[in-house]
Write a protein that holds these residues in place. Structure first.
Motif, PDB file in Angstrom:
ATOM      1  N   MET A   1       5.398  -7.320  -6.764  1.00 27.36           N
ATOM      2  CA  MET A   1       4.630  -6.442  -7.628  1.00 27.36           C
ATOM      3  C   MET A   1       4.877  -6.784  -9.104  1.00 27.36           C
ATOM      4  SD  MET A   1       2.603  -3.897  -7.750  1.00 27.36           S
ATOM      5  CE  MET A   1       2.079  -2.631  -8.833  1.00 27.36           C
ATOM      6  N   LEU A   2       6.159  -6.971  -9.443  1.00 25.36           N
ATOM      7  CA  LEU A   2       6.494  -7.280 -10.827  1.00 25.36           C
ATOM      8  C   LEU A   2       5.929  -8.630 -11.246  1.00 25.36           C
ATOM      9  CD1 LEU A   2       8.003  -6.438 -13.378  1.00 25.36           C
ATOM     10  CD2 LEU A   2      10.019  -7.564 -12.452  1.00 25.36           C
ATOM     11  N   GLU A   3       5.944  -9.597 -10.321  1.00 21.46           N
ATOM     12  CA  GLU A   3       5.409 -10.920 -10.649  1.00 21.46           C
ATOM     13  C   GLU A   3       3.910 -10.867 -10.900  1.00 21.46           C
ATOM     14  OE1 GLU A   3       6.865 -11.879  -7.102  1.00 21.46           O
ATOM     15  OE2 GLU A   3       8.893 -12.263  -7.806  1.00 21.46           O
ATOM     16  N   SER A   4       3.207 -10.044 -10.140  1.00 19.95           N
ATOM     17  CA  SER A   4       1.759  -9.957 -10.347  1.00 19.95           C
ATOM     18  C   SER A   4       1.442  -9.289 -11.682  1.00 19.95           C
ATOM     19  CB  SER A   4       1.097  -9.210  -9.200  1.00 19.95           C
ATOM     20  OG  SER A   4       1.563  -7.871  -9.153  1.00 19.95           O
ATOM     21  N   LEU A   5       2.271  -8.321 -12.090  1.00 16.39           N
ATOM     22  CA  LEU A   5       2.061  -7.706 -13.403  1.00 16.39           C
ATOM     23  C   LEU A   5       2.401  -8.671 -14.529  1.00 16.39           C
ATOM     24  CD1 LEU A   5       3.367  -4.062 -12.878  1.00 16.39           C
ATOM     25  CD2 LEU A   5       1.014  -4.835 -13.115  1.00 16.39           C
ATOM     26  N   LEU A   6       3.418  -9.499 -14.321  1.00 15.27           N
ATOM     27  CA  LEU A   6       3.760 -10.501 -15.332  1.00 15.27           C
ATOM     28  C   LEU A   6       2.669 -11.562 -15.464  1.00 15.27           C
ATOM     29  CD1 LEU A   6       7.580 -11.027 -14.763  1.00 15.27           C
ATOM     30  CD2 LEU A   6       6.448  -9.914 -16.685  1.00 15.27           C
ATOM     31  N   GLU A   7       1.965 -11.836 -14.376  1.00 17.67           N
ATOM     32  CA  GLU A   7       0.856 -12.784 -14.446  1.00 17.67           C
ATOM     33  C   GLU A   7      -0.302 -12.239 -15.272  1.00 17.67           C
ATOM     34  OE1 GLU A   7      -0.264 -13.646 -10.469  1.00 17.67           O
ATOM     35  OE2 GLU A   7       1.590 -14.723 -10.019  1.00 17.67           O
ATOM     36  N   LEU A   8      -0.449 -10.917 -15.304  1.00 16.22           N
ATOM     37  CA  LEU A   8      -1.538 -10.292 -16.055  1.00 16.22           C
ATOM     38  C   LEU A   8      -1.204 -10.084 -17.531  1.00 16.22           C
ATOM     39  CD1 LEU A   8      -2.734  -7.597 -13.512  1.00 16.22           C
ATOM     40  CD2 LEU A   8      -3.793  -9.778 -14.047  1.00 16.22           C
ATOM     41  N   LEU A   9       0.034 -10.291 -17.905  1.00 15.43           N
ATOM     42  CA  LEU A   9       0.455 -10.054 -19.278  1.00 15.43           C
ATOM     43  C   LEU A   9      -0.308 -10.899 -20.309  1.00 15.43           C
ATOM     44  CD1 LEU A   9       2.426  -8.067 -20.469  1.00 15.43           C
ATOM     45  CD2 LEU A   9       4.152  -9.864 -20.473  1.00 15.43           C
ATOM     46  N   PRO A  10      -0.507 -12.198 -20.100  1.00 17.86           N
ATOM     47  CA  PRO A  10      -1.303 -12.962 -21.084  1.00 17.86           C
ATOM     48  C   PRO A  10      -2.747 -12.461 -21.204  1.00 17.86           C
ATOM     49  CG  PRO A  10      -0.082 -14.455 -19.670  1.00 17.86           C
ATOM     50  CD  PRO A  10       0.086 -13.082 -19.095  1.00 17.86           C
ATOM     51  N   GLU A  11      -3.320 -12.066 -20.082  1.00 18.46           N
ATOM     52  CA  GLU A  11      -4.691 -11.524 -20.128  1.00 18.46           C
ATOM     53  C   GLU A  11      -4.733 -10.216 -20.919  1.00 18.46           C
ATOM     54  OE1 GLU A  11      -8.711 -11.882 -19.301  1.00 18.46           O
ATOM     55  OE2 GLU A  11      -7.141 -13.284 -18.725  1.00 18.46           O
ATOM     56  N   PHE A  12      -3.712  -9.382 -20.708  1.00 23.36           N
ATOM     57  CA  PHE A  12      -3.632  -8.117 -21.450  1.00 23.36           C
ATOM     58  C   PHE A  12      -3.523  -8.377 -22.952  1.00 23.36           C
ATOM     59  CE2 PHE A  12      -0.906  -4.912 -23.458  1.00 23.36           C
ATOM     60  CZ  PHE A  12      -1.735  -3.818 -23.347  1.00 23.36           C
ATOM     61  N   PHE A  13      -2.677  -9.341 -23.349  1.00 18.80           N
ATOM     62  CA  PHE A  13      -2.519  -9.638 -24.767  1.00 18.80           C
ATOM     63  C   PHE A  13      -3.780 -10.254 -25.370  1.00 18.80           C
ATOM     64  CE2 PHE A  13       2.182  -9.497 -24.028  1.00 18.80           C
ATOM     65  CZ  PHE A  13       2.391  -8.416 -24.868  1.00 18.80           C
ATOM     66  N   SER A  14      -4.531 -11.013 -24.593  1.00 19.72           N
ATOM     67  CA  SER A  14      -5.781 -11.563 -25.125  1.00 19.72           C
ATOM     68  C   SER A  14      -6.804 -10.454 -25.342  1.00 19.72           C
ATOM     69  CB  SER A  14      -6.334 -12.649 -24.211  1.00 19.72           C
ATOM     70  OG  SER A  14      -6.811 -12.106 -23.003  1.00 19.72           O
ATOM     71  N   VAL A  15      -6.872  -9.490 -24.421  1.00 18.57           N
ATOM     72  CA  VAL A  15      -7.780  -8.351 -24.613  1.00 18.57           C
ATOM     73  C   VAL A  15      -7.349  -7.552 -25.835  1.00 18.57           C
ATOM     74  CG1 VAL A  15      -8.553  -6.161 -23.623  1.00 18.57           C
ATOM     75  CG2 VAL A  15      -8.443  -8.194 -22.192  1.00 18.57           C
ATOM     76  N   LEU A  16      -6.052  -7.323 -25.977  1.00 22.27           N
ATOM     77  CA  LEU A  16      -5.526  -6.589 -27.119  1.00 22.27           C
ATOM     78  C   LEU A  16      -5.819  -7.320 -28.432  1.00 22.27           C
ATOM     79  CD1 LEU A  16      -3.815  -4.111 -27.934  1.00 22.27           C
ATOM     80  CD2 LEU A  16      -1.828  -5.617 -27.791  1.00 22.27           C
ATOM     81  N   PHE A  17      -5.661  -8.638 -28.433  1.00 20.34           N
ATOM     82  CA  PHE A  17      -5.931  -9.432 -29.626  1.00 20.34           C
ATOM     83  C   PHE A  17      -7.398  -9.343 -30.038  1.00 20.34           C
ATOM     84  CE2 PHE A  17      -7.472 -13.498 -31.317  1.00 20.34           C
ATOM     85  CZ  PHE A  17      -6.773 -13.538 -32.510  1.00 20.34           C
ATOM     86  N   PHE A  18      -8.302  -9.557 -29.092  1.00 20.70           N
ATOM     87  CA  PHE A  18      -9.727  -9.544 -29.437  1.00 20.70           C
ATOM     88  C   PHE A  18     -10.218  -8.143 -29.789  1.00 20.70           C
ATOM     89  CE2 PHE A  18      -9.783 -13.663 -27.158  1.00 20.70           C
ATOM     90  CZ  PHE A  18     -10.330 -14.418 -28.179  1.00 20.70           C
TER      91      PHE A  18
END
Length: 84
Positions: A1-18
């Motif tokens: 579960m934690l690994e799947s959330l860590l995989e989504l972290l770059p996507e989350f930061f890109s959404v936050l950035f844009f």
């Protein structure tokens, strides 16, 4: 579960950035357009028109390019991956 959330972290930061970039450019566009109107009221038409064009460019790059074409699709993708 934690690994799947860590995989989504770059996507989350890109959404936050844009999304934050779109908000910042929208705010900047409002400020520049207000400045253009105040400059037009003082009688400096050339500078006012130049400021109006710069404000419109900020509106184009902010809400449209960063918001609609980048942040929104990335956000939808992130939500779809979270729903899995």
């Amino acid at each position: 579960m934690l690994e799947s959330l860590l995989e989504l972290l770059p996507e989350f930061f890109s959404v936050l950035f844009f999304a934050s970039g779109a908000a910042a450019l929208s705010t900047l566009g409002v400020y520049i357009e207000r400045l253009a109107l105040e400059t037009m009221a003082t009688g400096d038409t050339v500078l006012a028109l130049w400021l109006a064009v710069i404000g419109l460019m900020a509106f184009y790059f902010g809400p449209y390019l960063m918001g609609l074409t980048e942040a929104l699709p990335r956000g939808k993708r992130l939500l779809a991956r979270l729903a899995e």
